[in-house]
Design a protein around this motif. Structure first.
Motif, PDB file in Angstrom:
ATOM      1  N   ARG A  21     -31.982   2.186  22.290  1.00 54.57           N
ATOM      2  CA  ARG A  21     -32.120   3.551  21.817  1.00 54.57           C
ATOM      3  C   ARG A  21     -31.001   3.884  20.840  1.00 54.57           C
ATOM      4  O   ARG A  21     -31.219   4.519  19.811  1.00 54.57           O
ATOM      5  N   VAL A  22     -29.785   3.470  21.148  1.00 60.62           N
ATOM      6  CA  VAL A  22     -28.650   3.718  20.250  1.00 60.62           C
ATOM      7  C   VAL A  22     -28.891   3.067  18.893  1.00 60.62           C
ATOM      8  O   VAL A  22     -28.699   3.692  17.844  1.00 60.62           O
ATOM      9  N   VAL A  23     -29.329   1.820  18.924  1.00 63.59           N
ATOM     10  CA  VAL A  23     -29.608   1.119  17.665  1.00 63.59           C
ATOM     11  C   VAL A  23     -30.701   1.846  16.890  1.00 63.59           C
ATOM     12  O   VAL A  23     -30.608   2.017  15.670  1.00 63.59           O
ATOM     13  N   GLY A  24     -31.719   2.300  17.600  1.00 62.23           N
ATOM     14  CA  GLY A  24     -32.807   3.018  16.951  1.00 62.23           C
ATOM     15  C   GLY A  24     -32.350   4.313  16.324  1.00 62.23           C
ATOM     16  O   GLY A  24     -32.703   4.638  15.185  1.00 62.23           O
ATOM     17  N   PHE A  25     -31.568   5.067  17.072  1.00 55.70           N
ATOM     18  CA  PHE A  25     -31.083   6.352  16.553  1.00 55.70           C
ATOM     19  C   PHE A  25     -30.162   6.141  15.355  1.00 55.70           C
ATOM     20  O   PHE A  25     -30.263   6.861  14.351  1.00 55.70           O
ATOM     21  N   VAL A  26     -29.254   5.169  15.458  1.00 54.24           N
ATOM     22  CA  VAL A  26     -28.342   4.913  14.338  1.00 54.24           C
ATOM     23  C   VAL A  26     -29.122   4.429  13.125  1.00 54.24           C
ATOM     24  O   VAL A  26     -28.888   4.872  11.998  1.00 54.24           O
ATOM     25  N   GLY A  27     -30.075   3.541  13.367  1.00 56.58           N
ATOM     26  CA  GLY A  27     -30.894   3.059  12.260  1.00 56.58           C
ATOM     27  C   GLY A  27     -31.676   4.180  11.595  1.00 56.58           C
ATOM     28  O   GLY A  27     -31.732   4.272  10.356  1.00 56.58           O
ATOM     29  N   ALA A  28     -32.263   5.049  12.420  1.00 57.12           N
ATOM     30  CA  ALA A  28     -33.009   6.176  11.860  1.00 57.12           C
ATOM     31  C   ALA A  28     -32.085   7.089  11.068  1.00 57.12           C
ATOM     32  O   ALA A  28     -32.454   7.598  10.004  1.00 57.12           O
ATOM     33  N   SER A  29     -30.889   7.303  11.569  1.00 58.40           N
ATOM     34  CA  SER A  29     -29.934   8.171  10.874  1.00 58.40           C
ATOM     35  C   SER A  29     -29.520   7.579   9.529  1.00 58.40           C
ATOM     36  O   SER A  29     -29.412   8.307   8.537  1.00 58.40           O
ATOM     37  N   LEU A  30     -29.307   6.268   9.498  1.00 62.72           N
ATOM     38  CA  LEU A  30     -28.932   5.629   8.237  1.00 62.72           C
ATOM     39  C   LEU A  30     -30.065   5.716   7.228  1.00 62.72           C
ATOM     40  O   LEU A  30     -29.816   5.836   6.017  1.00 62.72           O
ATOM     41  N   ALA A  31     -31.305   5.655   7.724  1.00 59.91           N
ATOM     42  CA  ALA A  31     -32.448   5.765   6.823  1.00 59.91           C
ATOM     43  C   ALA A  31     -32.662   7.201   6.362  1.00 59.91           C
ATOM     44  O   ALA A  31     -32.821   7.469   5.163  1.00 59.91           O
ATOM     45  N   VAL A  32     -32.658   8.124   7.313  1.00 56.45           N
ATOM     46  CA  VAL A  32     -32.920   9.528   6.989  1.00 56.45           C
ATOM     47  C   VAL A  32     -31.801  10.103   6.121  1.00 56.45           C
ATOM     48  O   VAL A  32     -32.043  10.986   5.293  1.00 56.45           O
ATOM     49  N   GLY A  33     -30.588   9.578   6.304  1.00 57.47           N
ATOM     50  CA  GLY A  33     -29.473  10.059   5.500  1.00 57.47           C
ATOM     51  C   GLY A  33     -29.698   9.875   4.012  1.00 57.47           C
ATOM     52  O   GLY A  33     -29.124  10.594   3.193  1.00 57.47           O
TER      53      GLY A  33
END
Lengths: 135, 72
Positions: A21-33
């Motif tokens: 979940r952490v990897v997913g959230f961080v990955g999503a944040s890097l993309a959405v950013g």
């Protein structure tokens, strides 16, 4: 205070779940950013992720924490920062959100133009949303 | 920088400091101040008939916050 019952422990997620979940959230944040404000991608992302989390939260599919049945009267202290913030935010909004009376979003806009700040704030938002979904 | 801008910034900062203070107070042993998580859990139990009004309101608000800052 948030101890799991035996039944809840039996239905606890697997050990890889939290790191994934952490990897997913961080990955999503890097993309959405990287999505600019007011863009179609940002809008679709917020509708999609926000809607999915909203549905998960309302349907209580991921509820993990025991219910908080009552709180002490000291909970009213939380009204103080809420009222302070809301008062200044609403007054600033009513006055047109100018440089002399900035709303929080007006202050945040220059910060959210930067990729890393945008990604970090999105990570905070999605993490907070997840915490609410599990309540 | 105008006086009103400074006052507004101070107010926002004060609200943030108060939130952090209450959260720290809530995490102390034997504290009667609920943490933000406990307060949210309590609010989310509020129902109007069969409708989980507190849950819908809090989740909807958080969704709106994300929409407001990232997609508006």
């Amino acid at each position: 205070m948030d101890q799991q019952s035996p039944a809840a422990a039996e239905s606890a997620p697997p050990r890889w779940y939290a790191p994934a979940r952490v990897v997913g959230f961080v990955g999503a944040s890097l993309a959405v950013g990287a999505f600019p404000s007011f863009s179609l991608r940002s809008t679709i992302t917020m509708i999609g992720i926000g809607g999915a989390f909203f549905w998960l939260g309302v349907t209580r599919r991921l509820t993990r924490h025991p219910a908080v049945r009552q709180v002490a009267r000291q909970a009213l202290w939380w009204l103080v920062p809420v009222l302070v913030f809301a008062t200044f935010e609403l007054v600033s909004f009513a006055l047109g959100s100018t440089a002399a009376h900035p709303t929080l979003s007006a202050l945040a806009d220059p910060v959210l133009q930067h990729y890393w700040a945008r990604a970090a704030v999105f990570l905070g938002w999605i993490t907070g949303y997840w915490a609410l979904v599990k309540r | 920088m105008s006086v009103t801008r400074i006052a507004t910034l101070v107010a926002y900062g004060l609200a943030l400091v108060l939130i952090v203070t209450l959260e720290v107070a809530g995490r102390r042993e034997g504290s009667r101040v609920p943490t933000l998580a406990q307060l949210c859990g309590f609010v989310m139990r509020y129902r109007v008939g069969r409708v989980p009004f507190g849950r819908v309101a809090l989740l909807g608000f958080w969704w709106w916050v994300g929409f407001h800052f990232f997609a508006r």
